[in-house]
Enzyme design. Structure first.
Site, PDB file in Angstrom:
ATOM      1  N   GLY A   1       0.822  -1.269   0.055  1.00 40.10           N
ATOM      2  CA  GLY A   1       0.059   0.002  -0.198  1.00 40.10           C
ATOM      3  C   GLY A   1       0.888   1.280   0.028  1.00 40.10           C
TER       4      GLY A   1
ATOM      5  N   ASP B   1       0.842   3.607   4.359  1.00 36.16           N
ATOM      6  CA  ASP B   1      -0.340   4.161   3.738  1.00 36.16           C
ATOM      7  C   ASP B   1      -1.360   4.628   4.617  1.00 36.16           C
ATOM      8  OD1 ASP B   1      -1.265   1.637   4.412  1.00 36.16           O
ATOM      9  OD2 ASP B   1      -1.778   1.264   2.477  1.00 36.16           O
TER      10      ASP B   1
ATOM     11  N   ASP C   1      -5.228   2.596  10.965  1.00 39.96           N
ATOM     12  CA  ASP C   1      -6.665   2.484  11.264  1.00 39.96           C
ATOM     13  C   ASP C   1      -6.767   1.994  12.774  1.00 39.96           C
ATOM     14  OD1 ASP C   1      -9.417   1.687  10.947  1.00 39.96           O
ATOM     15  OD2 ASP C   1      -9.010  -0.109   9.644  1.00 39.96           O
TER      16      ASP C   1
ATOM     17  N   LYS D   1      -6.968   7.068  10.040  1.00 35.41           N
ATOM     18  CA  LYS D   1      -8.440   6.902  10.599  1.00 35.41           C
ATOM     19  C   LYS D   1      -8.681   6.702  12.052  1.00 35.41           C
ATOM     20  CE  LYS D   1     -10.371   3.930   6.948  1.00 35.41           C
ATOM     21  NZ  LYS D   1     -10.811   2.840   6.609  1.00 35.41           N
TER      22      LYS D   1
ATOM     23  N   PHE E   1     -14.133   2.939   4.076  1.00 33.62           N
ATOM     24  CA  PHE E   1     -12.843   2.402   3.234  1.00 33.62           C
ATOM     25  C   PHE E   1     -12.672   3.104   2.119  1.00 33.62           C
ATOM     26  CE2 PHE E   1     -10.795  -0.984   1.370  1.00 33.62           C
ATOM     27  CZ  PHE E   1     -10.221  -1.573   2.351  1.00 33.62           C
TER      28      PHE E   1
ATOM     29  N   ARG F   1      -5.980  -0.173  -6.954  1.00 38.77           N
ATOM     30  CA  ARG F   1      -4.460   0.345  -6.291  1.00 38.77           C
ATOM     31  C   ARG F   1      -3.955   1.506  -7.135  1.00 38.77           C
ATOM     32  NH1 ARG F   1      -1.829  -2.242  -1.913  1.00 38.77           N
ATOM     33  NH2 ARG F   1      -2.323  -4.610  -2.374  1.00 38.77           N
TER      34      ARG F   1
HETATM   35  P1  5GP Z   1      -4.466  -1.123  11.147  1.00 42.64           P
HETATM   36  O1  5GP Z   1      -3.665  -2.141  11.733  1.00 42.64           O
HETATM   37  O2  5GP Z   1      -4.170   0.121  11.470  1.00 42.64           O
HETATM   38  O3  5GP Z   1      -6.084  -1.508  11.517  1.00 42.64           O
HETATM   39  O4  5GP Z   1      -4.760  -1.063   9.651  1.00 42.64           O
HETATM   40  C1  5GP Z   1      -3.535  -0.803   8.696  1.00 42.64           C
HETATM   41  C2  5GP Z   1      -3.779  -1.528   7.363  1.00 42.64           C
HETATM   42  O5  5GP Z   1      -5.312  -1.696   7.264  1.00 42.64           O
HETATM   43  C3  5GP Z   1      -3.276  -0.441   6.491  1.00 42.64           C
HETATM   44  O6  5GP Z   1      -1.807  -0.855   6.033  1.00 42.64           O
HETATM   45  C4  5GP Z   1      -4.269  -0.844   4.983  1.00 42.64           C
HETATM   46  O7  5GP Z   1      -3.694  -2.196   4.572  1.00 42.64           O
HETATM   47  C5  5GP Z   1      -5.524  -1.431   5.654  1.00 42.64           C
HETATM   48  N1  5GP Z   1      -6.557  -0.357   5.824  1.00 42.64           N
HETATM   49  C6  5GP Z   1      -6.906   0.180   6.927  1.00 42.64           C
HETATM   50  N2  5GP Z   1      -8.264   1.019   6.431  1.00 42.64           N
HETATM   51  C7  5GP Z   1      -8.071   0.900   5.096  1.00 42.64           C
HETATM   52  C8  5GP Z   1      -8.749   1.515   4.075  1.00 42.64           C
HETATM   53  O8  5GP Z   1      -9.668   2.346   4.171  1.00 42.64           O
HETATM   54  N3  5GP Z   1      -8.471   1.274   2.860  1.00 42.64           N
HETATM   55  C9  5GP Z   1      -7.726   0.352   2.556  1.00 42.64           C
HETATM   56  N4  5GP Z   1      -7.335  -0.026   1.142  1.00 42.64           N
HETATM   57  N5  5GP Z   1      -6.896  -0.475   3.527  1.00 42.64           N
HETATM   58  C10 5GP Z   1      -7.122  -0.077   4.865  1.00 42.64           C
END
Ligand code: 5GP
Length: 178
Positions: A44, A102, A105, A133, A154, A167
């Site tokens: 990403g 990228d 979340d 986020k 998302f 992508r």
């Molecule tokens: P976390 O571990 O912080 O929940 O997630 C991070 C990863 O979740 C990011 O590197 C990404 O791959 C994925 N992710 C979280 N939200 C989104 C989103 O809105 N779109 C996409 N494409 N990937 C997301």
């Protein structure tokens, strides 16, 4: 469930302007005398990383390395599982390191990565994310440089995918259920 592209949340021009600013912030904080290892999280962050490092000055000794981790399955929900598929090629011991991701979340991926990289004894370890986020955070992560704070929806494009799709989009768009 199937998805389709929704509206643009961040246009290519808005992203490009912010990427330049982030590079300036990084240089203002770190200077150009010490080197920097820029660690991109595949796949990403690869678009963001290549744009970001090209905004860094020539006199800065910036090295690039990649890691591949995954916390998501095939859909748009976290699996809660973080796996490392590909590790760094070089040692980061004693180096100034910046992780380029990228999107943050829940924060689970970054916090796991920070633990792993801290144990390798870098001189400094910072985090640069394009998107945050913040409403979804489950664990506290210190983000040193953030491109944009976005709502809990998302998004795809500029490196971000939905089950491998979209992508390559130049703009960042919402994904909506069909
Ligand atoms: P976390 O571990 O912080 O929940 O997630 C991070 C990863 O979740 C990011 O590197 C990404 O791959 C994925 N992710 C979280 N939200 C989104 C989103 O809105 N779109 C996409 N494409 N990937 C997301």
């Amino acid at each position: 469930m199937s998805y389709k592209l929704g509206e643009v949340i961040l246009s290519r021009d808005t992203i490009a302007r912010r990427v330049k600013e982030l590079a300036s912030e990084i240089v203002a904080d770190n200077g150009t005398d010490n080197g920097l290892v820029v660690v991109g999280i595949l796949t990403g962050a690869s678009f963001f990383l290549t744009d970001l490092v090209r905004e860094l000055p020539e006199e800065l000794d910036a090295r690039i390395d990649f890691m591949s981790v995954a916390s998501y399955g095939d859909g748009t929900k976290t699996s809660g599982v973080v796996r490392i598929f590909h590790d760094l090629k070089s040692s980061i011991e004693g180096k100034n390191v910046i992780i380029v991701e990228d999107i943050v979340d829940t924060g689970l991926t970054l916090s796991h990565l920070l633990d792993i990289l801290k144990s390798r004894k870098p001189a400094s370890l910072k985090v640069c994310v394009l998107l945050d986020k913040y409403e979804r955070r489950q664990t506290e992560v210190k983000v040193d440089y953030c491109g944009f704070r976005i709502p809990d929806k998302f998004v795809v494009g500029y490196g971000l995918d939905c089950a491998g799709k979209w992508r390559h989009l130049k703009d960042i768009k919402y994904v909506v259920e069909e």
